[in-house]
Design a protein around this motif. Structure first.
Motif, short mmCIF file in Angstrom:
data_model
loop_
_atom_site.label_atom_id
_atom_site.label_comp_id
_atom_site.label_asym_id
_atom_site.label_seq_id
_atom_site.Cartn_x
_atom_site.Cartn_y
_atom_site.Cartn_z
N ILE A 114 -100.45 16.88 35.61
CA ILE A 114 -101.48 16.21 34.82
C ILE A 114 -102.79 16.25 35.60
N LYS A 115 -103.81 16.84 34.99
CA LYS A 115 -105.12 16.91 35.64
C LYS A 115 -106.10 16.07 34.84
N ASP A 116 -106.64 15.06 35.48
CA ASP A 116 -107.58 14.16 34.81
C ASP A 116 -109.00 14.47 35.29
N PHE A 117 -109.78 15.09 34.41
CA PHE A 117 -111.16 15.45 34.75
C PHE A 117 -112.15 14.44 34.17
N GLY A 118 -111.64 13.27 33.76
CA GLY A 118 -112.52 12.25 33.20
C GLY A 118 -112.90 12.52 31.75
N LEU A 119 -112.23 13.47 31.11
CA LEU A 119 -112.48 13.75 29.69
C LEU A 119 -111.60 12.83 28.85
N LYS A 120 -111.73 12.94 27.53
CA LYS A 120 -110.94 12.07 26.65
C LYS A 120 -109.44 12.19 26.93
N GLU A 121 -108.97 13.44 26.94
CA GLU A 121 -107.54 13.69 27.15
C GLU A 121 -107.35 14.43 28.46
N PRO A 122 -106.45 13.96 29.33
CA PRO A 122 -106.19 14.76 30.53
C PRO A 122 -105.43 16.03 30.19
N TYR A 123 -105.60 17.07 31.03
CA TYR A 123 -104.81 18.31 30.85
C TYR A 123 -103.37 17.99 31.23
N ASN A 124 -102.42 18.41 30.40
CA ASN A 124 -101.02 18.11 30.66
C ASN A 124 -100.19 19.38 30.56
N GLY A 125 -99.72 19.88 31.69
CA GLY A 125 -98.93 21.11 31.71
C GLY A 125 -97.48 20.82 32.07
N LEU A 126 -96.57 21.43 31.33
CA LEU A 126 -95.16 21.17 31.57
C LEU A 126 -94.41 22.50 31.63
N SER A 127 -93.59 22.67 32.66
CA SER A 127 -92.76 23.88 32.69
C SER A 127 -91.38 23.51 33.23
N GLN A 128 -90.40 24.37 32.95
CA GLN A 128 -89.05 24.14 33.46
C GLN A 128 -88.99 24.54 34.93
N LEU A 129 -88.15 23.87 35.69
CA LEU A 129 -87.94 24.28 37.08
C LEU A 129 -87.14 25.57 37.09
N VAL A 130 -87.46 26.45 38.05
CA VAL A 130 -86.75 27.73 38.15
C VAL A 130 -85.52 27.57 39.04
N ASN A 131 -85.74 27.12 40.28
CA ASN A 131 -84.59 26.94 41.18
C ASN A 131 -84.76 25.73 42.12
N GLY A 132 -85.81 24.95 41.92
CA GLY A 132 -85.99 23.73 42.71
C GLY A 132 -86.44 23.96 44.15
N ASN A 133 -86.80 25.20 44.51
CA ASN A 133 -87.27 25.40 45.90
C ASN A 133 -88.80 25.22 46.00
N ILE A 134 -89.43 24.85 44.92
CA ILE A 134 -90.85 24.52 44.79
C ILE A 134 -91.75 25.75 44.72
N ASP A 135 -91.58 26.73 45.63
CA ASP A 135 -92.41 27.94 45.59
C ASP A 135 -92.33 28.60 44.21
N GLU A 136 -91.12 28.96 43.83
CA GLU A 136 -90.94 29.68 42.55
C GLU A 136 -91.23 28.80 41.34
N ASP A 137 -90.96 27.49 41.49
CA ASP A 137 -91.21 26.57 40.38
C ASP A 137 -92.71 26.52 40.07
N PHE A 138 -93.54 26.51 41.12
CA PHE A 138 -94.98 26.48 40.90
C PHE A 138 -95.52 27.84 40.48
N ALA A 139 -94.96 28.91 41.05
CA ALA A 139 -95.40 30.26 40.63
C ALA A 139 -95.16 30.42 39.13
N TYR A 140 -94.01 29.93 38.67
CA TYR A 140 -93.69 30.02 37.24
C TYR A 140 -94.61 29.10 36.43
N TYR A 141 -94.85 27.90 36.95
CA TYR A 141 -95.75 26.97 36.26
C TYR A 141 -97.14 27.60 36.05
N PHE A 142 -97.68 28.19 37.13
CA PHE A 142 -99.03 28.78 37.03
C PHE A 142 -99.06 29.90 35.99
#
Ligand code: ZN
Length: 283
Positions: A114-142
Motif C-alpha cells: 500500500i503506497k499512500d501519496f496523500g491522494l484520495k485513494e492509496p495505491y493498493n497492489g496485491l500479488s500471490q507469494l511465489v516461494n516465501g523467500n522474499i526475493d522472488e515474491d517481490f520480483a513477481y510483485y513488481f
C-alpha cells in the motif's frame, strides 16, 4: 546506505543496499530468532528500497506479507527517505534450528503493498507469494502489479544472534529498456546467490563498480536508510479520544490503567485517570 546508479544512459536503475545497522536495530528491539532476523532483514531491506524511491515528504509505504509461515504475518512500514520499521507475529519462531526464510514467511498467501501519496485513494497492489523467500515474491510483485520486470537479490548473514551483513541488489528497467537489456540485467542479478556474504567481501560501492561499472553508469545521490518509529504520545492520545471519555474511564476502572504498546518499537504508553481527564479538558 542505499547506493544508486542509472545504467545504459537511462534505461535502468540499479540499487545496492547495505542495511546491516538497520537490521541490527530491529533485532535489538524485537529480539528476533536468527531465522526470523534473516526473513525480517530481507523484508526491511525491501521496505528501505521502496520507500527510498519516494519523492514526497508525507509519502508512506505499508507492506503486509501473510504467507502462513512459522513467523506469522509480517507488517512493514516505510516513510519517504527510507525510514523503516516492522514487526512479525512470532519474532522468536524456529529459534532452536536453522529454518529457511521461506519457512518463516510461508508460501500460501499474499504480498500486499500500500503506497499512500496523500491522494484520495492509496495505491493498493496485491500479488500471490511465489516461494516465501522474499526475493522472488517481490520480483513477481513488481512484474505483475507494477509492470516493472525487476531483478531482486536480497541477503542477510547472521552469527550469534547478530546481523553480520544485510543488504540487496535490485535492478529495475525504465520504459525504454529493451527486452534483451532486461534479460542481461536479470542474468547478472541471478548470480548474486548470497548478498550477505558478498557484502562481507565488497562494500556497496565496490559491488556497484565491479558488477555494473561497465554499463555506462551515472551515479545518483546516496540515501541513508534507518530504523525509525513514528509513534508518539500525541498520536495515541488522538486514538484514545476517539474512543470517548466514558469508555476510557471504564477501562481504567477494571484494569487500573490504560497501557498502549507500539508494535514497531515496543514502547509502552500508560494513561491513568488524571491523564484521561486531561484529554477531555474543556470538552
Ligand atoms: Zn513506536
Amino acid at each position: 546506505m542505499i547506493k544508486r546508479a542509472i545504467l545504459f544512459g537511462g534505461k535502468a536503475i540499479v540499487s545496492v543496499l547495505d542495511t546491516t545497522d538497520t537490521v541490527n536495530k530491529a533485532i535489538d528491539i524485537h529480539n528476533f530468532s536468527q531465522p526470523v532476523a534473516r526473513a525480517m532483514g530481507k523484508a526491511l531491506t525491501m521496505t528501505a528500497f521502496m520507500s527510498g524511491n519516494f519523492k514526497g515528504q508525507g509519502n508512506k509505504l505499508t507492506i503486509i506479507i501473510d504467507g502462513n509461515g512459522k513467523g506469522g504475518k509480517a507488517v512493514l512500514c516505510g516513510d519517504c527517505g527510507a525510514k523503516v520499521r516492522g514487526y512479525i507475529e512470532n519474532p522468536k519462531a524456529c529459534a532452536e534450528r536453522d529454518a529457511s526464510v521461506s519457512e518463516i514467511i510461508g508460501k500460501e498467501g499474499s504480498l500486499n503493498v500500500i503506497k499512500d501519496f496523500g491522494l484520495k485513494e492509496p495505491y493498493n497492489g496485491l500479488s500471490q507469494l511465489v516461494n516465501g523467500n522474499i526475493d522472488e515474491d517481490f520480483a513477481y510483485y513488481f512484474t505483475a502489479s507494477e509492470q516493472l520486470p525487476s531483478a531482486v537479490a536480497l541477503g542477510v548473514k547472521t552469527e550469534g544472534g547478530r546481523c553480520v551483513k544485510a543488504g540487496g541488489i535490485i535492478v529495475q528497467p525504465m520504459p525504454n529498456c529493451s527486452e534483451e537489456e532486461i534479460f542481461v540485467l536479470q542474468d547478472i542479478v541471478r548470480n548474486f546467490t548470497d548478498v550477505g556474504e558478498l557484502l562481507c567481501e565488497k562494500s556497496a560501492d565496490e559491488i556497484m563498480e565491479f558488477y555494473f561499472g561497465h554499463f555506462e553508469i551515472s551515479r545518483l545521490p546516496d540515501i541513508y536508510e534507518d530504523y525509525v518509529c513514528s509513534c508518539s504520545r500525541e498520536r495515541i492520545e488522538e486514538m484514545l479520544i476517539a474512543l470517548g471519555k466514558e469508555e476510557l474511564l471504564a477501562i481504567i476502572k477494571t484494569r487500573g490503567a490504560i497501557e498502549v504498546g507500539c508494535e514497531f518499537c515496543n514502547k509502552k504508553y500508560v494513561f491513568e485517570t488524571e491523564d484521561v481527564k486531561g484529554l477531555f479538558d474543556g470538552n
